[in-house]
Scaffold this motif. Structure first.
Motif, PDB file in Angstrom:
ATOM      1  N   THR A  71       0.857  -1.191   0.000  1.00 56.86           N
ATOM      2  CA  THR A  71       0.000   0.000   0.000  1.00 56.86           C
ATOM      3  C   THR A  71       0.893   1.240   0.000  1.00 56.86           C
ATOM      4  O   THR A  71       2.070   1.180   0.392  1.00 56.86           O
ATOM      5  CB  THR A  71      -0.913   0.049   1.237  1.00 56.86           C
ATOM      6  OG1 THR A  71      -0.098   0.202   2.418  1.00 56.86           O
ATOM      7  CG2 THR A  71      -1.750  -1.224   1.359  1.00 56.86           C
ATOM      8  N   LYS A  72       0.346   2.344  -0.431  1.00 59.45           N
ATOM      9  CA  LYS A  72       1.133   3.582  -0.467  1.00 59.45           C
ATOM     10  C   LYS A  72       1.528   4.006   0.947  1.00 59.45           C
ATOM     11  O   LYS A  72       2.622   4.546   1.159  1.00 59.45           O
ATOM     12  CB  LYS A  72       0.333   4.701  -1.130  1.00 59.45           C
ATOM     13  CG  LYS A  72       1.175   5.964  -1.381  1.00 59.45           C
ATOM     14  CD  LYS A  72       0.384   7.012  -2.129  1.00 59.45           C
ATOM     15  CE  LYS A  72       1.284   8.200  -2.474  1.00 59.45           C
ATOM     16  NZ  LYS A  72       1.969   8.774  -1.307  1.00 59.45           N
ATOM     17  N   LYS A  73       0.663   3.745   1.915  1.00 62.69           N
ATOM     18  CA  LYS A  73       0.957   4.102   3.296  1.00 62.69           C
ATOM     19  C   LYS A  73       2.194   3.356   3.788  1.00 62.69           C
ATOM     20  O   LYS A  73       3.078   3.931   4.434  1.00 62.69           O
ATOM     21  CB  LYS A  73      -0.252   3.784   4.189  1.00 62.69           C
ATOM     22  CG  LYS A  73      -0.060   4.178   5.644  1.00 62.69           C
ATOM     23  CD  LYS A  73      -1.312   3.873   6.456  1.00 62.69           C
ATOM     24  CE  LYS A  73      -1.113   4.256   7.912  1.00 62.69           C
ATOM     25  NZ  LYS A  73      -2.318   3.969   8.734  1.00 62.69           N
ATOM     26  N   LYS A  74       2.266   2.047   3.461  1.00 61.88           N
ATOM     27  CA  LYS A  74       3.425   1.249   3.867  1.00 61.88           C
ATOM     28  C   LYS A  74       4.679   1.695   3.131  1.00 61.88           C
ATOM     29  O   LYS A  74       5.773   1.715   3.705  1.00 61.88           O
ATOM     30  CB  LYS A  74       3.157  -0.233   3.610  1.00 61.88           C
ATOM     31  CG  LYS A  74       2.128  -0.858   4.550  1.00 61.88           C
ATOM     32  CD  LYS A  74       1.949  -2.334   4.272  1.00 61.88           C
ATOM     33  CE  LYS A  74       0.945  -2.951   5.230  1.00 61.88           C
ATOM     34  NZ  LYS A  74       0.757  -4.419   4.981  1.00 61.88           N
ATOM     35  N   ASP A  84       5.306   4.751   1.981  1.00 61.96           N
ATOM     36  CA  ASP A  84       5.722   6.031   2.550  1.00 61.96           C
ATOM     37  C   ASP A  84       6.412   5.830   3.898  1.00 61.96           C
ATOM     38  O   ASP A  84       7.413   6.497   4.206  1.00 61.96           O
ATOM     39  CB  ASP A  84       4.513   6.956   2.728  1.00 61.96           C
ATOM     40  CG  ASP A  84       3.936   7.420   1.392  1.00 61.96           C
ATOM     41  OD1 ASP A  84       4.647   7.303   0.380  1.00 61.96           O
ATOM     42  OD2 ASP A  84       2.781   7.882   1.380  1.00 61.96           O
ATOM     43  N   PHE A  85       5.888   4.903   4.695  1.00 63.52           N
ATOM     44  CA  PHE A  85       6.462   4.602   6.001  1.00 63.52           C
ATOM     45  C   PHE A  85       7.890   4.073   5.834  1.00 63.52           C
ATOM     46  O   PHE A  85       8.804   4.468   6.558  1.00 63.52           O
ATOM     47  CB  PHE A  85       5.593   3.582   6.732  1.00 63.52           C
ATOM     48  CG  PHE A  85       6.058   3.269   8.128  1.00 63.52           C
ATOM     49  CD1 PHE A  85       5.724   4.081   9.191  1.00 63.52           C
ATOM     50  CD2 PHE A  85       6.839   2.145   8.376  1.00 63.52           C
ATOM     51  CE1 PHE A  85       6.152   3.803  10.481  1.00 63.52           C
ATOM     52  CE2 PHE A  85       7.278   1.846   9.657  1.00 63.52           C
ATOM     53  CZ  PHE A  85       6.937   2.682  10.709  1.00 63.52           C
TER      54      PHE A  85
END
Length: 384
Positions: free
Chosen positions: A194-197, A199-200
């Protein structure tokens, strides 16, 4: 003081009032011996388990731990303590039998022989203090007899070879070391679905790989790493000033290849937006604390485990990274005394466990002996 130590220190202060006064005296004694906060908490857990057992078995008049009197410890019989050990050994067996008939019911964690021995060791330490090292206003010890001195518990000793074999299956060696470091930086992106992962990972990968590379290139403990401040780094000498186990000041080294990752992180440390007064070298942020603050030990443990599982080495841990460095060091530099100094070991015996991890000379010697015996047998058969 790290976040973990602050939390443990707070927990220690909160828990001590629930215990009898003489336990607090014992805690003060252990503090004078420089026992760590985590060690003291371990003692309290073991004492609580025993005291609650005394209450449940009616071996004290007290209804709460705090009310258990010294005289009751003084009058404890050997058979009572042996019953406690049997309780520790058998309670998990009873719980496991429940699980067989009712799989939905949960059970407590099984106590290994080592855990039972540790619980007994804690009690032995307390009773020894109360009977031999303590002193009341008249100069007498708190206890006149020490029932724990009569209790023995045999625990199977793990040989250096057995421990080395256990370490060997859970460490990184040779090119695995660099491949794991590369995986932490680049390879793990494959698992960020996912984009969230993503970015993290992009935000933290310089930090994570710097910590992993430092441990793998210097064999540091995770507590030593998270407690570092910026001024503790001596880049021109590849050294880190730190306070090691036993509160010993030291300045061990790290390698040139580890230095590259550390410098890359230091160049982007500012992206965590730390306050100007924040000296911690390795930072993190959270929803409740959006400004960069010192990373804690458990965060490092979690991300090393995360990377290890994705890399295909599920048993890897921060301490196994330290084992990996030590094993590789002795393989390339066969001087255990140099390694002892680098790791901060107080005893050379602790260091020598790594000498067996990748040492095949023993098995080769056994094979040579076996081949020689076969050759001799063949000669005897030819002669007859």
């Amino acid at each position: 003081m790290s976040v973990t130590k602050q939390r443990d220190a707070k927990q220690l202060i909160q828990r001590i009032p629930a215990f009898p006064w003489y336990v607090e005296k014992y805690m003060d004694h252990k503090k004078s011996k420089r026992a760590s906060v985590s060690t003291l908490l371990g003692y309290l857990r073991d004492f609580e388990f025993f005291f609650r057992w005394l209450i449940s078995e009616g071996l004290t008049k007290a209804n709460e731990m705090k009310e258990i009197e010294l005289s009751e410890l003084n009058e404890l019989r050997k058979e009572y303590v042996e019953s406690y050990l049997i309780y520790l050994q058998d309670s998990h067996l009873f719980e496991r039998s429940i699980l067989l008939t009712n799989p939905t019911k949960s059970a407590k964690k099984e106590y290994s022989d080592v855990t039972i021995a540790r619980k007994l060791s804690s009690l032995k330490s307390l009773f020894y203090y109360l009977s031999a090292l303590s002193e009341d206003e008249h100069g007498n010890s708190y206890l006149t007899r020490n029932v724990m001195a009569k209790i023995e518990l045999d625990v199977e000793e793990v040989t250096p070879l057995a421990r080395a074999n256990s370490i060997r299956s859970k460490i990184l060696v040779d090119d695995e070391i660099q491949r794991f470091v590369d995986f932490v930086y680049d390879g793990y992106l494959e698992y960020c679905n996912t984009k969230k992962k993503q970015d993290f990972h992009y935000r933290n990968r310089e930090r994570d790989v710097a910590i992993v590379a430092l441990i793998l290139s210097g064999g540091f403990r995770v507590s030593e790493i998270v407690n570092l401040n910026r001024q503790n780094v001596i880049l021109e000498k590849n050294q880190l000033r730190m306070v090691r186990k036993g509160k010993k000041e030291d300045a061990p080294f790290f390698s040139d290849w580890g230095k590259q990752y550390l410098m890359s992180y230091m160049e982007v440390r500012h992206k965590y937006n730390p306050p100007t007064e924040e000296d911690a070298l390795f930072l993190t942020v959270s929803p409740t604390k959006p400004f960069g603050h010192r990373i804690d030990l458990r965060t490092v443990q979690k991300f090393v485990k995360k990377y290890g599982q994705a890399f295909g080495v599920p048993d890897i841990s921060v301490h196994k990274l330290r084992h990996s460095f030590a094993t590789q060091f002795l393989r390339l530099n066969p001087d255990p005394h140099q390694l002892q100094a680098q790791l901060g070991h107080s005893k050379i015996d602790t260091t020598m466990q790594y000498a067996h991890v990748l040492d095949d000379t023993l098995s080769e010697a056994v094979n040579r002996t076996t081949r020689r015996e076969i050759e001799l047998e063949n000669v005897d058969e030819d002669l007859t």
